[in-house]
Design an enzyme around this catalytic site. Structure first.
Site, PDB file in Angstrom:
ATOM      1  N   THR A 101     -18.687  36.872  36.238  1.00 45.75           N
ATOM      2  CA  THR A 101     -18.799  35.885  37.311  1.00 45.75           C
ATOM      3  C   THR A 101     -18.911  36.636  38.623  1.00 45.75           C
ATOM      4  O   THR A 101     -17.959  37.311  39.030  1.00 45.75           O
ATOM      5  CB  THR A 101     -17.547  34.987  37.360  1.00 45.75           C
ATOM      6  OG1 THR A 101     -17.380  34.355  36.098  1.00 45.75           O
ATOM      7  CG2 THR A 101     -17.679  33.936  38.450  1.00 45.75           C
ATOM      8  N   LYS A 176     -21.479  28.208  37.643  1.00 48.38           N
ATOM      9  CA  LYS A 176     -20.114  28.681  37.397  1.00 48.38           C
ATOM     10  C   LYS A 176     -19.234  28.457  38.624  1.00 48.38           C
ATOM     11  O   LYS A 176     -18.095  27.984  38.522  1.00 48.38           O
ATOM     12  CB  LYS A 176     -20.177  30.174  37.023  1.00 48.38           C
ATOM     13  CG  LYS A 176     -18.854  30.872  36.920  1.00 48.38           C
ATOM     14  CD  LYS A 176     -18.036  30.405  35.742  1.00 48.38           C
ATOM     15  CE  LYS A 176     -16.663  31.069  35.745  1.00 48.38           C
ATOM     16  NZ  LYS A 176     -15.769  30.515  34.740  1.00 48.38           N
ATOM     17  N   LYS A 251     -10.850  34.504  43.434  1.00 51.28           N
ATOM     18  CA  LYS A 251     -12.165  35.165  43.528  1.00 51.28           C
ATOM     19  C   LYS A 251     -13.280  34.120  43.447  1.00 51.28           C
ATOM     20  O   LYS A 251     -14.208  34.109  44.250  1.00 51.28           O
ATOM     21  CB  LYS A 251     -12.327  36.177  42.379  1.00 51.28           C
ATOM     22  CG  LYS A 251     -13.654  36.915  42.404  1.00 51.28           C
ATOM     23  CD  LYS A 251     -13.910  37.718  41.137  1.00 51.28           C
ATOM     24  CE  LYS A 251     -14.626  36.903  40.100  1.00 51.28           C
ATOM     25  NZ  LYS A 251     -15.246  37.664  39.019  1.00 51.28           N
TER      26      LYS A 251
HETATM   27  P1  NAD Z   1     -10.864  42.289  32.917  1.00 50.47           P
HETATM   28  O1  NAD Z   1     -10.466  42.949  34.184  1.00 50.47           O
HETATM   29  O2  NAD Z   1      -9.838  42.051  31.855  1.00 50.47           O
HETATM   30  O3  NAD Z   1     -12.073  43.124  32.218  1.00 50.47           O
HETATM   31  C1  NAD Z   1     -13.090  43.760  32.922  1.00 50.47           C
HETATM   32  C2  NAD Z   1     -13.250  45.159  32.333  1.00 50.47           C
HETATM   33  O4  NAD Z   1     -14.338  45.824  32.973  1.00 50.47           O
HETATM   34  C3  NAD Z   1     -12.016  46.053  32.545  1.00 50.47           C
HETATM   35  O5  NAD Z   1     -11.478  46.393  31.287  1.00 50.47           O
HETATM   36  C4  NAD Z   1     -12.552  47.253  33.318  1.00 50.47           C
HETATM   37  O6  NAD Z   1     -11.963  48.482  32.938  1.00 50.47           O
HETATM   38  C5  NAD Z   1     -14.040  47.202  32.957  1.00 50.47           C
HETATM   39  N1  NAD Z   1     -14.854  47.922  33.926  1.00 50.47           N
HETATM   40  C6  NAD Z   1     -14.856  47.835  35.275  1.00 50.47           C
HETATM   41  N2  NAD Z   1     -15.768  48.681  35.803  1.00 50.47           N
HETATM   42  C7  NAD Z   1     -16.348  49.322  34.756  1.00 50.47           C
HETATM   43  C8  NAD Z   1     -17.337  50.329  34.661  1.00 50.47           C
HETATM   44  N3  NAD Z   1     -17.913  50.872  35.739  1.00 50.47           N
HETATM   45  N4  NAD Z   1     -17.689  50.757  33.429  1.00 50.47           N
HETATM   46  C9  NAD Z   1     -17.091  50.236  32.316  1.00 50.47           C
HETATM   47  N5  NAD Z   1     -16.129  49.293  32.346  1.00 50.47           N
HETATM   48  C10 NAD Z   1     -15.772  48.839  33.561  1.00 50.47           C
HETATM   49  O7  NAD Z   1     -11.563  40.912  33.348  1.00 50.47           O
HETATM   50  P2  NAD Z   1     -11.847  39.640  32.414  1.00 50.47           P
HETATM   51  O8  NAD Z   1     -10.705  38.700  32.482  1.00 50.47           O
HETATM   52  O9  NAD Z   1     -12.349  40.119  31.091  1.00 50.47           O
HETATM   53  O10 NAD Z   1     -13.042  38.964  33.237  1.00 50.47           O
HETATM   54  C11 NAD Z   1     -14.353  39.519  33.230  1.00 50.47           C
HETATM   55  C12 NAD Z   1     -15.285  38.554  33.945  1.00 50.47           C
HETATM   56  O11 NAD Z   1     -15.242  37.287  33.304  1.00 50.47           O
HETATM   57  C13 NAD Z   1     -14.915  38.316  35.419  1.00 50.47           C
HETATM   58  O12 NAD Z   1     -16.089  38.296  36.173  1.00 50.47           O
HETATM   59  C14 NAD Z   1     -14.228  36.963  35.386  1.00 50.47           C
HETATM   60  O13 NAD Z   1     -14.362  36.253  36.605  1.00 50.47           O
HETATM   61  C15 NAD Z   1     -14.958  36.276  34.262  1.00 50.47           C
HETATM   62  N6  NAD Z   1     -14.190  35.227  33.582  1.00 50.47           N
HETATM   63  C16 NAD Z   1     -12.899  35.450  33.208  1.00 50.47           C
HETATM   64  C17 NAD Z   1     -12.201  34.437  32.577  1.00 50.47           C
HETATM   65  C18 NAD Z   1     -10.771  34.640  32.141  1.00 50.47           C
HETATM   66  O14 NAD Z   1     -10.127  33.661  31.741  1.00 50.47           O
HETATM   67  N7  NAD Z   1     -10.234  35.858  32.170  1.00 50.47           N
HETATM   68  C19 NAD Z   1     -12.813  33.193  32.321  1.00 50.47           C
HETATM   69  C20 NAD Z   1     -14.147  33.018  32.682  1.00 50.47           C
HETATM   70  C21 NAD Z   1     -14.834  34.045  33.322  1.00 50.47           C
END
Ligand code: NAD
Length: 302
Positions: A101, A176, A251
């Site tokens: 997102t 979204k 966010k």
């Molecule tokens: P998270 O922080 O758990 O996971 C993101 C991952 O990306 C981390 O493990 C981080 O180490 C990795 N990362 C960051 N930079 C990187 C790079 N350069 N190379 C490799 N890996 C890298 O976040 P999440 O909860 O999984 O959310 C991810 C996305 O999904 C976000 O944009 C969030 O807004 C969206 N989202 C989350 C939810 C939720 O309930 N958690 C629901 C809908 C949408």
């Protein structure tokens, strides 16, 4: 079955990659976090020690990253010039799917950079949370050219239940942020109603029994109730462990406020919601589930 390179194996990406393995795909995964790479390997994902390893022979590349700056770096490289990211390492015929997102502009810019290199790309942000990622019941809002969306659809269907083509690049992110602005406002409406009910001496379960069968009914009440009791599976019954963190909600509310400021849309309730979630996060509750804002509004100490 297309070979998949998966970047970002966090709360969402981890279970999404696991579901692709379950569906029969070969998935090579990379995350900056070694423990997350190891955890993904336990679900059948092939652990890679670099982004390049994960994408070099992929037919489809999926990213699930925290925010716009991470997406820019991962696709275009550290210096933004496109020499060191996915665009540099993925095969020319690969389809790129960004499920993060992020803001509409970054999404459109990265898609345009991919198109300049002859790569097909769609954005496919999701709704449904960690539970939906685990159960493969996510909703995908997919922005991009129809032929790329058609290619992405069977892959997305292995991780979700609904795949909606929202239009061209940027429209998936628009869908979204509009959805999550509704969610933030809706959650606060439920929270305020319970806080008022407490002060009026109305039992929380009784308010739930009435409102869940009346015109106050909504997802934040009936699926994700912010007070302990009425909905056993809601985070309120596990001390507001996420779920979906308040920081993530903030966010998304900021993304919609930035977009509203740019386009002149009137989103006064969205602005109010962003302010209340800022206060909640500033009080050290950014990692708390977003429904935990009930405790701030109700004035209870944690
Ligand atoms: P998270 O922080 O758990 O996971 C993101 C991952 O990306 C981390 O493990 C981080 O180490 C990795 N990362 C960051 N930079 C990187 C790079 N350069 N190379 C490799 N890996 C890298 O976040 P999440 O909860 O999984 O959310 C991810 C996305 O999904 C976000 O944009 C969030 O807004 C969206 N989202 C989350 C939810 C939720 O309930 N958690 C629901 C809908 C949408």
């Amino acid at each position: 079955m297309p070979r998949i390179g998966f970047i970002g194996l966090g709360n969402m990406g981890g279970p999404m990659a696991a579901n692709l393995v379950k569906a029969g795909h070969t998935v090579k995964g990379y995350d900056l976090s070694e423990p997350l790479r190891k955890a993904a390997a336990e679900t059948g994902v092939t652990e890679c020690n670099s982004l390049a390893d994960a994408v070099v022979d992929a037919e489809v590349v999926i990213t699930m990253l925290p925010a716009g700056q991470h997406v820019r770096t991962v696709y275009l490289g550290e210096d933004g010039a496109g020499d060191d990211g996915i665009l540099a390492h993925a095969p020319n015929e690969a389809l790129l799917i960004d499920c993060s997102t992020i803001d509409v502009d970054t999404s459109r810019n990265v898609a345009a950079a991919a198109a300049d290199k002859g790569l097909s790309m769609v954005e496919a942000p999701v709704s449904g949370g960690v539970g939906g990622a685990q159960a493969a019941t996510l909703t995908f809002m997919v922005g991009g050219p129809p032929e790329s969306v058609d290619r992405a659809r069977p892959i997305l269907e292995a991780m979700g239940r609904n795949v909606v083509h929202t239009g061209g690049p940027g429209t998936g992110q628009a869908a979204k942020m509009c959805n999550n602005m509704m969610l933030g406002i809706q959650m606060l409406s439920v929270v305020e109603a319970f806080a008022l009910a407490d002060r009026l001496g109305l039992d929380r379960q009784k308010l739930f029994d009435v409102a869940s069968n009346a015109s106050g009914q909504c997802w934040s009440l009936t699926t994700y109730c912010p007070v302990p009791g009425p909905v056993p599976a809601s985070p309120a019954n596990r001390d507001y462990q996420p779920g979906f963190t308040a920081a993530m909600m903030l966010k998304d509310l900021r993304l919609s406020q930035d977009a509203a400021a740019r386009t002149g849309a009137v989103t006064s309730l969205g602005a109010q919601a962003a302010m209340l979630y800022s206060m909640f996060c500033n009080s050290g509750e950014g990692d708390t589930d977003f429904s935990g804002i009930f405790q701030m509004i109700d004035g209870q100490s944690r």
